[in-house]
Design an enzyme around this catalytic site. Structure first.
Site, PDB file in Angstrom:
ATOM      1  N   HIS A   1     -12.253   2.586  -0.237  1.00 37.41           N
ATOM      2  CA  HIS A   1     -12.714   1.961   1.005  1.00 37.41           C
ATOM      3  C   HIS A   1     -12.607   2.920   2.176  1.00 37.41           C
ATOM      4  CE1 HIS A   1      -8.617   1.469   2.650  1.00 37.41           C
ATOM      5  NE2 HIS A   1      -8.238   1.053   1.443  1.00 37.41           N
TER       6      HIS A   1
ATOM      7  N   CYS B   1      -4.820   2.082  -2.920  1.00 38.60           N
ATOM      8  CA  CYS B   1      -6.264   2.281  -2.810  1.00 38.60           C
ATOM      9  C   CYS B   1      -6.597   3.750  -2.568  1.00 38.60           C
ATOM     10  CB  CYS B   1      -6.821   1.449  -1.656  1.00 38.60           C
ATOM     11  SG  CYS B   1      -6.740  -0.332  -1.940  1.00 38.60           S
TER      12      CYS B   1
END
Length: 395
Positions: free
Chosen positions: A324, A341
């Site tokens: 992301h 992440c």
């Protein structure tokens, strides 16, 4: 009395022809009393005795192994089984000519007509015609998957099929689902528990090929008394090639676009307390903006977080791993600072010209993201669409 009858007959004849008529009458009477023609005999019947299972008029017949035609005292010559639309059922007479069975399963909830003939040793024919109806399932197992008809996906796309009820006859279900591509690749199914089965080929799909998922489950008893609910073909396409490799130790992501075209982007991966998963994962959803909250992720170590406007989010695992955009950090290419992440530089609200925005635009569901050199464990195969982590020999 016999004489009187003869005289009566003669008198009538006399009226029509005199003495010649009387002579004719005597001849006729004499001929009747000494007839030598054989009496009528009953026609011979065939010694062949046909047995059709199920019986004529039967209902709720099992679609598998519920139909058989057999003969005693002769050999089968013809067996024809058709449904209400006249479509013939494939089948074969046994080598000894004594039985016939369909080649596959019958269709549930369908009426069939069976016409059979056999001959005995003298060539006399025996015939039978009967009808029956297969069962209409009282219970079905709902089927869903992650594919949109005629959608386009990346080369790592895994077809994941989920059932609403536990599956007992797993081999029968696997036989009822085929996944093949236009270039000849075939996917194989792998069960995760008793409600989910994923399909993938040995290696990635060929770019720009066409893949078809064929479901033939309506006649499959997936569990005792429970049948599948779908017979259909579901096509989808494979797009261009894109495979990205994250090196958590080097804090980089190399994006391979195929044809020798690659680019390397600075990233930040999971920190030492919350390391990223290692292994081969697949992007399975994309959100322009999403909220990320530590309360929704298990076993997060350190301070809680709640970022309500994470830009350009591409999900990799069910447990919460994303690639992301990140506007609140400056760790890209330097250190691993996330909670697991893979972060790319972006702007608040999302920037199409940032690394996060450009990667989001170039990516599609089904693209592969590999993570290596993380301090984390290898991702479980059923965590998202991570089946590529399993060796083909164990798939």
């Amino acid at each position: 009395m016999g004489g009187a009858l003869l005289l009566g007959t003669a008198a009538c004849n006399d009226d029509n022809g005199g003495s010649n008529g009387s002579a004719d009458a005597k001849a006729t009477a004499g001929g009747g009393s000494s007839a030598s023609a054989p009496a009528d005999t009953a026609p011979k019947t065939s010694a062949a005795r046909l047995t059709v299972t199920p019986a004529d008029g039967a209902t709720d017949v099992q679609p598998k192994d519920g139909l058989q035609v057999a003969v005693a005292g002769g050999k089968l010559t013809t067996v024809t089984v058709t449904d209400k639309n006249g479509k013939a059922v494939d089948g074969k007479v046994s080598g000894d000519g004594l039985s016939w069975k369909p080649s596959g399963q019958l269709t549930v909830g369908t009426s069939y007509t069976v016409s059979a003939q056999a001959v005995d040793a003298e060539g006399l024919v025996s015939a039978s015609t009967s009808t029956f109806t297969t069962l209409t399932p009282a219970k079905t197992a709902g089927t869903s998957d992650n594919i949109a008809d005629n959608g386009t996906y990346g080369v790592g796309m895994i077809v994941s099929v989920t059932f609403a009820k536990p599956i007992k006859n797993k081999d029968a279900v696997l036989a009822g689902i085929t996944v093949t591509s236009s270039d000849g690749k075939t996917a194989k199914g792998h069960w995760f528990g008793d409600k989910r089965v994923d399909f993938r080929p040995e290696d990635f799909w060929t770019p720009n090929s066409k893949v078809t998922v064929k479901y033939r489950l309506k006649n499959v008893e997936v569990a005792p008394g429970v049948y599948g609910d779908v017979d259909k073909d579901e096509p989808f396409g494979i797009g261009r090639y894109q495979v990205s490799t994250v090196d958590a130790a080097a804090h980089t992501m190399t994006v391979d676009h195929g044809g020798g075209k690659t680019e390397t982007l600075p990233i930040t991966a999971g920190n030492d307390d919350n390391p990223s998963w290692n292994g081969t994962m697949v992007i399975y959803s994309k959100e322009v903006v999403t909220r990320m909250n530590s309360a929704t992720v298990a076993n997060v170590k350190g301070a809680e977080y709640d970022v309500q406007d994470v830009p350009h989010a591409m999900r990799l695992t069910r447990s919460g791993t994303y690639v992301h955009g990140n506007y609140w950090s400056s760790a890209f290419g330097k250190t691993n600072a996330s909670h697991g992440c893979v972060g790319l530089a972006d702007a608040k609200g999302g920037s199409d010209t940032s690394n996060g925005g450009k990667f989001f635009k170039s990516s599609m569901i089904g693209d592969v993201v590999k993570i290596k050199n993380s301090k984390g464990k290898t991702v479980d195969a059923d965590n998202g669409l991570s089946g590529w982590t399993v060796p083909w020999s164990k798939w």
